[in-house]
Design a protein around this motif. Sequence first.
Motif, PDB file in Angstrom:
ATOM      1  N   LEU A  55       0.835  -1.193   0.000  1.00 23.88           N
ATOM      2  CA  LEU A  55       0.000   0.000   0.000  1.00 23.88           C
ATOM      3  C   LEU A  55       0.875   1.250   0.000  1.00 23.88           C
ATOM      4  O   LEU A  55       2.019   1.212   0.442  1.00 23.88           O
ATOM      5  N   VAL A  56       0.309   2.348  -0.462  1.00 22.39           N
ATOM      6  CA  VAL A  56       1.014   3.621  -0.441  1.00 22.39           C
ATOM      7  C   VAL A  56       0.146   4.629   0.310  1.00 22.39           C
ATOM      8  O   VAL A  56      -1.081   4.608   0.194  1.00 22.39           O
ATOM      9  N   CYS A  57       0.780   5.470   1.102  1.00 26.55           N
ATOM     10  CA  CYS A  57       0.058   6.530   1.809  1.00 26.55           C
ATOM     11  C   CYS A  57      -0.020   7.751   0.906  1.00 26.55           C
ATOM     12  O   CYS A  57       0.971   8.153   0.310  1.00 26.55           O
ATOM     13  N   LEU A  58      -1.184   8.335   0.813  1.00 29.66           N
ATOM     14  CA  LEU A  58      -1.358   9.552   0.029  1.00 29.66           C
ATOM     15  C   LEU A  58      -1.062  10.768   0.902  1.00 29.66           C
ATOM     16  O   LEU A  58      -1.287  10.733   2.107  1.00 29.66           O
ATOM     17  N   PRO A  59      -0.560  11.850   0.310  1.00 27.40           N
ATOM     18  CA  PRO A  59      -0.278  13.054   1.101  1.00 27.40           C
ATOM     19  C   PRO A  59      -1.572  13.717   1.557  1.00 27.40           C
ATOM     20  O   PRO A  59      -2.643  13.475   1.009  1.00 27.40           O
ATOM     21  N   GLU A  60      -1.446  14.589   2.543  1.00 28.42           N
ATOM     22  CA  GLU A  60      -2.595  15.363   2.988  1.00 28.42           C
ATOM     23  C   GLU A  60      -3.067  16.267   1.853  1.00 28.42           C
ATOM     24  O   GLU A  60      -2.284  16.651   0.988  1.00 28.42           O
ATOM     25  N   GLN A  61      -4.349  16.597   1.878  1.00 23.18           N
ATOM     26  CA  GLN A  61      -4.908  17.456   0.841  1.00 23.18           C
ATOM     27  C   GLN A  61      -4.160  18.791   0.814  1.00 23.18           C
ATOM     28  O   GLN A  61      -3.873  19.378   1.841  1.00 23.18           O
ATOM     29  N   ASN A  62      -3.845  19.257  -0.388  1.00 22.84           N
ATOM     30  CA  ASN A  62      -3.146  20.527  -0.638  1.00 22.84           C
ATOM     31  C   ASN A  62      -1.714  20.572  -0.115  1.00 22.84           C
ATOM     32  O   ASN A  62      -1.113  21.619  -0.044  1.00 22.84           O
ATOM     33  N   LYS A  63      -1.139  19.451   0.272  1.00 29.05           N
ATOM     34  CA  LYS A  63       0.262  19.416   0.711  1.00 29.05           C
ATOM     35  C   LYS A  63       1.153  19.395  -0.514  1.00 29.05           C
ATOM     36  O   LYS A  63       0.941  18.635  -1.438  1.00 29.05           O
ATOM     37  N   ARG A  64       2.144  20.231  -0.528  1.00 26.51           N
ATOM     38  CA  ARG A  64       3.098  20.316  -1.632  1.00 26.51           C
ATOM     39  C   ARG A  64       4.465  19.846  -1.148  1.00 26.51           C
ATOM     40  O   ARG A  64       4.844  20.080  -0.004  1.00 26.51           O
ATOM     41  N   VAL A  65       5.209  19.211  -2.037  1.00 22.60           N
ATOM     42  CA  VAL A  65       6.574  18.797  -1.725  1.00 22.60           C
ATOM     43  C   VAL A  65       7.496  19.963  -2.058  1.00 22.60           C
ATOM     44  O   VAL A  65       7.481  20.476  -3.177  1.00 22.60           O
ATOM     45  N   ALA A  66       8.291  20.391  -1.081  1.00 25.39           N
ATOM     46  CA  ALA A  66       9.206  21.509  -1.292  1.00 25.39           C
ATOM     47  C   ALA A  66      10.374  21.079  -2.176  1.00 25.39           C
ATOM     48  O   ALA A  66      10.768  19.902  -2.192  1.00 25.39           O
TER      49      ALA A  66
END
Length: 80
Positions: A55-66
């Motif tokens: 399984l893969v965890c999805l990022p939080e809504q509207n979270k951007r990778v810097a």
Amino acid sequence: MAGAHDRTKQEETDQYFEVSQLYIHKQYQTTSGYGHDIALIRLSRPAVLNKAVSLVCLPEQNKRVAVGEMCFLTGNCVFV
């Protein structure tokens, strides 16, 4: 296909599926780079979780990778 490490040969970890439903992002565009290039795929049957399929965890809504931050990608679907 799930669990494949080398798609040029058959491996014991390979799992093959039919797609029962496909949900493409409503703003997906093939001519404008990679924006909205996501789809959800409902498989015809559940995948078997093992050392090659997990399984893969999805990022939080509207979270951007810097820029410069480590992240992991998963996917790489092939439609035949």
